[in-house]
Design a protein around this motif. Structure first.
Motif, short mmCIF file in Angstrom:
data_model
loop_
_atom_site.label_atom_id
_atom_site.label_comp_id
_atom_site.label_asym_id
_atom_site.label_seq_id
_atom_site.Cartn_x
_atom_site.Cartn_y
_atom_site.Cartn_z
N THR A 1 -19.50 -12.43 -22.04
CA THR A 1 -18.34 -11.57 -22.22
C THR A 1 -18.30 -11.17 -23.69
O THR A 1 -18.87 -11.87 -24.54
N PHE A 2 -17.67 -10.05 -23.98
CA PHE A 2 -17.59 -9.63 -25.37
C PHE A 2 -16.43 -10.31 -26.07
O PHE A 2 -15.38 -10.55 -25.48
N GLU A 3 -16.64 -10.62 -27.32
CA GLU A 3 -15.63 -11.23 -28.19
C GLU A 3 -15.39 -10.24 -29.34
O GLU A 3 -16.33 -9.68 -29.88
N ARG A 4 -14.12 -10.03 -29.69
CA ARG A 4 -13.79 -9.08 -30.75
C ARG A 4 -13.06 -9.77 -31.90
O ARG A 4 -12.19 -10.60 -31.68
N LEU A 5 -13.41 -9.34 -33.09
CA LEU A 5 -12.67 -9.75 -34.28
C LEU A 5 -11.38 -8.94 -34.34
O LEU A 5 -11.28 -7.86 -33.74
N PRO A 6 -10.37 -9.42 -35.09
CA PRO A 6 -9.13 -8.64 -35.21
C PRO A 6 -9.36 -7.22 -35.73
O PRO A 6 -8.73 -6.28 -35.26
N SER B 1 -20.54 -15.78 -25.26
CA SER B 1 -19.78 -14.65 -25.78
C SER B 1 -20.69 -13.87 -26.72
O SER B 1 -21.56 -14.44 -27.39
N VAL B 2 -20.49 -12.56 -26.74
CA VAL B 2 -21.29 -11.67 -27.59
C VAL B 2 -20.35 -10.91 -28.50
O VAL B 2 -19.38 -10.30 -28.04
N GLN B 3 -20.64 -10.98 -29.76
CA GLN B 3 -19.90 -10.19 -30.75
C GLN B 3 -20.87 -9.15 -31.28
O GLN B 3 -21.94 -9.48 -31.79
#
Length: 194
Positions: free
Chosen positions: A43-48, A83-85
């Motif tokens: 799943t994708f992970e996002r920074l603020p 997780s993928v950033q």
């Protein structure tokens, strides 16, 4: 007759130069401290900061999803083990050329990419070239342990402004050799349509 054949040859040469493929040459650095099995789900992970630019990040993640599918990973937001950033940065820079492609200088000069005669610019603006620098990054983490299992960055500097075509090629370059990429900095060439 010879003039007509010469003109036809010139037209064909110019048309073939405008079609075909172009090469996106990226400098890639990858690290793979742990192997990610083929068929793994992520799943994708996002920074603020990426959450504030949701539309641009959605587009980048769609490009990354295609690149990750090519190496055997599938997106599954419900049952993901990883997780993928993904990140991208880019800037345009105007470079002043030593010799404009066409212009006026003292005397005559032909060669080295330029044709000049006389003094001053014949066609203003031809002495400036826009260069587009880009970098993409991928970080894959094991969700259970939060450890980084893969990291890769690709940079490219070139004349093309169409990020929608260049960024996917850079993501493919960043994933070349996945899950066990070569160590060290390497150049990866990916061909894309003009």
């Amino acid at each position: 007759m010879y003039k007509a054949l010469s003109a036809l040859f010139l037209i064909v040469l110019l048309l073939t130069g405008c079609s075909g493929m172009r090469v996106v040459d990226s400098q890639v650095t990858s690290f793979a401290p742990a192997r990610v099995p083929e068929g793994s789900r992520y799943t994708f992970e996002r920074l603020p900061s990426q959450q504030n630019k949701a539309t641009a990040q959605d587009q980048l993640e769609a490009m990354a999803e295609e690149a990750l599918a090519k190496v055997g990973l599938s997106r599954d937001d419900q049952a993901a083990g990883y997780s993928v950033q993904v990140s991208a940065s880019q800037r345009a820079q105007q470079d002043v050329l030593d010799r404009p492609a066409l212009g006026w200088n003292l005397g005559w000069m032909v060669g080295n990419g330029g044709v000049s005669v006389g003094r001053g610019a014949l066609f203003p603006g031809l002495d400036v070239r826009t260069s587009y620098w880009r970098e993409v990054g991928l970080v894959i983490r094991n969700r259970a342990t939060q450890t980084v299992v893969f990291e890769s960055h690709a940079t490219h500097d070139g004349p093309w402004s169409d990020s929608d075509a260049v960024l996917p090629a850079m993501l493919d370059a960043a994933l070349q050799g996945f899950p066990e990429p070569p160590t060290g900095v390497r150049r990866v060439n990916i061909e894309i349509a003009r």
